[in-house]
Write an enzyme that holds these catalytic residues in place. Structure first.
Site, PDB file in Angstrom:
ATOM      1  N   SER A 200       0.797  -1.219   0.000  1.00 20.87           N
ATOM      2  CA  SER A 200       0.000   0.000   0.000  1.00 20.87           C
ATOM      3  C   SER A 200       0.832   1.273   0.000  1.00 20.87           C
ATOM      4  O   SER A 200       2.053   1.244  -0.033  1.00 20.87           O
ATOM      5  CB  SER A 200      -0.958   0.039   1.185  1.00 20.87           C
ATOM      6  OG  SER A 200      -0.231   0.218   2.380  1.00 20.87           O
TER       7      SER A 200
ATOM      8  N   TYR B 152      -3.114   0.438  -3.076  1.00 20.52           N
ATOM      9  CA  TYR B 152      -4.287   0.959  -2.373  1.00 20.52           C
ATOM     10  C   TYR B 152      -3.820   1.862  -1.242  1.00 20.52           C
ATOM     11  O   TYR B 152      -2.665   1.833  -0.830  1.00 20.52           O
ATOM     12  CB  TYR B 152      -5.169  -0.178  -1.843  1.00 20.52           C
ATOM     13  CG  TYR B 152      -4.495  -1.028  -0.795  1.00 20.52           C
ATOM     14  CD1 TYR B 152      -4.649  -0.741   0.557  1.00 20.52           C
ATOM     15  CD2 TYR B 152      -3.687  -2.101  -1.163  1.00 20.52           C
ATOM     16  CE1 TYR B 152      -4.012  -1.509   1.521  1.00 20.52           C
ATOM     17  CE2 TYR B 152      -3.053  -2.874  -0.204  1.00 20.52           C
ATOM     18  CZ  TYR B 152      -3.220  -2.579   1.128  1.00 20.52           C
ATOM     19  OH  TYR B 152      -2.583  -3.331   2.080  1.00 20.52           O
TER      20      TYR B 152
END
EC number: 4.1.1.11
Length: 127
Positions: free
Chosen positions: A25, A58
């Site tokens: 991430s 993400y």
């Protein structure tokens, strides 16, 4: 017809950290996320202005006011601390929704402070 359009953009942010051993991430200061309407766990496209790398991951919300832009996991191999990156989200819209769509763009300084907000329907010009 459905079109994929840019929805939120963090322009010229500086990477503050890189953490290979995290589970993946990008961690971004929550204040910056709010400004451009990016949510935790949302998919983002990232462009590294220093080396040309383009990749997706993400979002994890970071501490408010920290200016944090930290690439985690495998993505950390594609950046160095102080690299300049562009972080973008996209949205799929039909023809009716396109009429009112105005992406939010946050232009950053070297301390990852927002120095300009752009909300334009027709492309963006960075001044």
């Amino acid at each position: 017809m459905i079109r994929t359009m840019m929805n939120g953009k963090i322009h010229r942010a500086r990477v503050t950290e890189s953490n290979l051993n995290y589970v993946g991430s990008i961690t971004i200061d929550a204040d910056i996320l709010d400004a451009v309407d990016i949510l935790p766990n949302e998919k983002v496209a990232i462009v590294n202005n220093n080396n040309g790398a383009r990749f997706e991951t993400y979002v994890i919300a970071g501490e408010r006011g920290s200016g944090k832009i930290c690439l985690n996991g495998a993505a950390s191999r594609l950046v160095e601390v102080d690299d300049v990156v562009i972080i973008m989200t996209y949205v799929q819209l039909d023809e009716r929704e396109l009429v009112d769509h105005a992406p939010k763009v946050a232009v950053m300084n070297e301390k990852n402070e927002i120095i300009q907000m752009i909300h334009e329907k027709e492309g963006t010009i960075i001044k």
